[in-house]
Write a protein that holds these residues in place. Sequence first.
Motif, PDB file in Angstrom:
ATOM      1  N   SER A 256       0.789  -1.471  -0.053  1.00  0.00           N
ATOM      2  CA  SER A 256       0.107  -0.114   0.087  1.00  0.00           C
ATOM      3  C   SER A 256       1.060   1.473  -0.219  1.00  0.00           C
ATOM      4  CB  SER A 256      -0.513  -0.290   1.190  1.00  0.00           C
ATOM      5  OG  SER A 256      -1.420  -1.306   0.841  1.00  0.00           O
ATOM      6  N   ILE A 257       0.980   2.597  -0.917  1.00  0.00           N
ATOM      7  CA  ILE A 257       1.212   3.844  -0.697  1.00  0.00           C
ATOM      8  C   ILE A 257      -0.018   4.424  -1.163  1.00  0.00           C
ATOM      9  CG2 ILE A 257       2.851   4.419  -2.570  1.00  0.00           C
ATOM     10  CD1 ILE A 257       4.363   2.161  -0.953  1.00  0.00           C
ATOM     11  N   THR A 258       0.409   5.843  -0.563  1.00  0.00           N
ATOM     12  CA  THR A 258       0.052   6.974  -0.372  1.00  0.00           C
ATOM     13  C   THR A 258       0.139   7.797  -1.715  1.00  0.00           C
ATOM     14  OG1 THR A 258      -1.238   6.694   1.594  1.00  0.00           O
ATOM     15  CG2 THR A 258      -1.435   8.894   0.400  1.00  0.00           C
ATOM     16  N   SER A 259       0.126   8.117  -2.504  1.00  0.00           N
ATOM     17  CA  SER A 259       0.123   9.254  -3.763  1.00  0.00           C
ATOM     18  C   SER A 259       0.283  10.746  -2.832  1.00  0.00           C
ATOM     19  CB  SER A 259      -0.963   9.576  -4.682  1.00  0.00           C
ATOM     20  OG  SER A 259      -2.423  10.287  -4.270  1.00  0.00           O
ATOM     21  N   ALA A 260       1.064  11.203  -3.496  1.00  0.00           N
ATOM     22  CA  ALA A 260       0.871  13.342  -3.333  1.00  0.00           C
ATOM     23  C   ALA A 260      -0.659  13.672  -3.487  1.00  0.00           C
ATOM     24  CB  ALA A 260       2.062  13.393  -4.298  1.00  0.00           C
ATOM     25  N   GLY A 261      -0.419  14.562  -2.525  1.00  0.00           N
ATOM     26  CA  GLY A 261      -1.846  15.463  -2.508  1.00  0.00           C
ATOM     27  C   GLY A 261      -2.561  16.084  -3.625  1.00  0.00           C
ATOM     28  N   LYS A 262      -3.334  16.004  -3.999  1.00  0.00           N
ATOM     29  CA  LYS A 262      -3.809  17.072  -5.594  1.00  0.00           C
ATOM     30  C   LYS A 262      -4.789  17.805  -4.804  1.00  0.00           C
ATOM     31  CE  LYS A 262      -3.925  17.008  -9.690  1.00  0.00           C
ATOM     32  NZ  LYS A 262      -2.514  18.064 -10.872  1.00  0.00           N
ATOM     33  N   THR A 263      -4.548  19.190  -5.224  1.00  0.00           N
ATOM     34  CA  THR A 263      -4.766  20.226  -4.816  1.00  0.00           C
ATOM     35  C   THR A 263      -5.981  20.931  -6.301  1.00  0.00           C
ATOM     36  OG1 THR A 263      -3.580  21.621  -3.082  1.00  0.00           O
ATOM     37  CG2 THR A 263      -5.057  22.717  -3.933  1.00  0.00           C
ATOM     38  N   VAL A 264      -7.361  20.720  -5.656  1.00  0.00           N
ATOM     39  CA  VAL A 264      -8.563  21.397  -6.394  1.00  0.00           C
ATOM     40  C   VAL A 264      -9.100  21.782  -5.875  1.00  0.00           C
ATOM     41  CG1 VAL A 264      -8.387  19.130  -7.812  1.00  0.00           C
ATOM     42  CG2 VAL A 264      -9.649  19.056  -6.107  1.00  0.00           C
ATOM     43  N   THR A 265      -9.751  23.180  -6.977  1.00  0.00           N
ATOM     44  CA  THR A 265     -11.157  24.015  -6.056  1.00  0.00           C
ATOM     45  C   THR A 265     -12.101  23.481  -6.920  1.00  0.00           C
ATOM     46  OG1 THR A 265     -11.007  25.651  -8.770  1.00  0.00           O
ATOM     47  CG2 THR A 265      -9.067  26.132  -5.759  1.00  0.00           C
ATOM     48  N   THR A 266     -13.037  24.150  -6.934  1.00  0.00           N
ATOM     49  CA  THR A 266     -14.787  24.065  -7.309  1.00  0.00           C
ATOM     50  C   THR A 266     -15.171  24.637  -8.371  1.00  0.00           C
ATOM     51  OG1 THR A 266     -16.149  25.147  -5.281  1.00  0.00           O
ATOM     52  CG2 THR A 266     -15.202  22.705  -5.297  1.00  0.00           C
ATOM     53  N   GLY A 267     -14.341  26.015  -8.581  1.00  0.00           N
ATOM     54  CA  GLY A 267     -14.544  27.305  -9.609  1.00  0.00           C
ATOM     55  C   GLY A 267     -14.812  26.364 -11.255  1.00  0.00           C
ATOM     56  N   GLY A 268     -15.456  27.417 -12.189  1.00  0.00           N
ATOM     57  CA  GLY A 268     -15.292  27.351 -13.647  1.00  0.00           C
ATOM     58  C   GLY A 268     -15.526  25.694 -13.611  1.00  0.00           C
ATOM     59  N   GLY A 269     -15.330  25.384 -15.090  1.00  0.00           N
ATOM     60  CA  GLY A 269     -15.678  23.802 -15.438  1.00  0.00           C
ATOM     61  C   GLY A 269     -14.366  23.023 -15.920  1.00  0.00           C
ATOM     62  N   GLY A 270     -14.972  22.328 -16.043  1.00  0.00           N
ATOM     63  CA  GLY A 270     -13.817  21.791 -17.170  1.00  0.00           C
ATOM     64  C   GLY A 270     -12.458  20.670 -16.075  1.00  0.00           C
ATOM     65  N   GLY A 271     -12.048  19.578 -17.392  1.00  0.00           N
ATOM     66  CA  GLY A 271     -10.799  19.496 -16.021  1.00  0.00           C
ATOM     67  C   GLY A 271      -9.347  19.862 -15.655  1.00  0.00           C
TER      68      GLY A 271
END
Length: 358
Positions: A256-271
């Motif tokens: 088992s390995i934990t990934s690096a963190g991914k910071t996201v926001t909920t503004g706007g659209g699209g990935g």
Amino acid sequence: SIATISSTGIVTSVAAGTTTISYTVVNSCGTAAATVTFTVGTAPSAGTITGAGNICSGTSTTLSDAVTGGTWSSSNPSIATISATGVVTGSGAGAVTISYTVTNSTGCSATATFGLTVGGTLASSSITPGGATLCGGSPVTLTVVSSATGLSYQWYKNGVLIAGATTATFSATTTGVYKAAIANTCASDTLAAVTVVASPNPVITVVGAHTLSTGSFAAYQWYFNGSAIPGATNSTYSYSVGGVYTVRVTDGNGCSITSAGKTVTTGGGGGGGGNVGIAPVVTAEDVSVYPNPATAMIHINAPVKVNVAILTPLGKVVIEQKDAVDINTAGIADGLYMIMIYDENNTLLKAAKLIKLE
């Protein structure tokens, strides 16, 4: 000097030769005697048995004795039998005594004995664990498990002998296919190979609207700001709240390995690669290749369309594919390659080693 006799008629031999034994009866009428000629024979020599003291079950060897005219026998025919000419055949594992008896014309006999060990076939053996991961880069200890005794060992990696690896255990520090050849005086065997793979490398990418994705693993658990998200146990997770997301993955060997963190926001659209609504900036960490080592197929996980080239260590291109997602590697030989991954503008996104195995 030839033989003595007791008052009850027990004759004891003293030396080789002939003597007369008498039995005399006396009464009032006189004396009468009965006589018999008694011969003391010379004990023969059974000589010395020579030959191999160890054979394997199902094989034969010939024993010999310089004295002729004797008779061979085995103390336990279920372990070994012996013919009239001294040919021993192993029939079961264990220890047995072979005898050679010589009898002369006077009826005297002598016996020579010989200890023989019969070895059996190798007991069922295997390598444990049956597959392993260099989890977090830690070496993997591979062990031959067998009830057989007197074994010798030789380890191999990717079919190549590992010099000095001649004990029951081997510490694998690199990925590859490992196997062990074992033998004793009676049999040999090459055990089923085990594969040691690289540690999982989960990389989170944003795909579509508010959806996080990682590679293909056996199990998943997503986290938000360090806390486990109940029920979030798939390879993708759809989020509605901005923050730092991580995923802990487990491969098929239990690493088992934990990934690096991914910071996201909920503004706007699209990935995108971080904030939703912003055009993605793709880095090598956003692109993953699995499985590696590969067998017949590899998969490319990237947030954008990519083109792939697979090259030999000498730079010869063996596979080129545009819009690559799944790549068939069954047609290339086992060995070490370089995989080069480019975006549609021919910008190199990732270069990595790729191991192709059966």
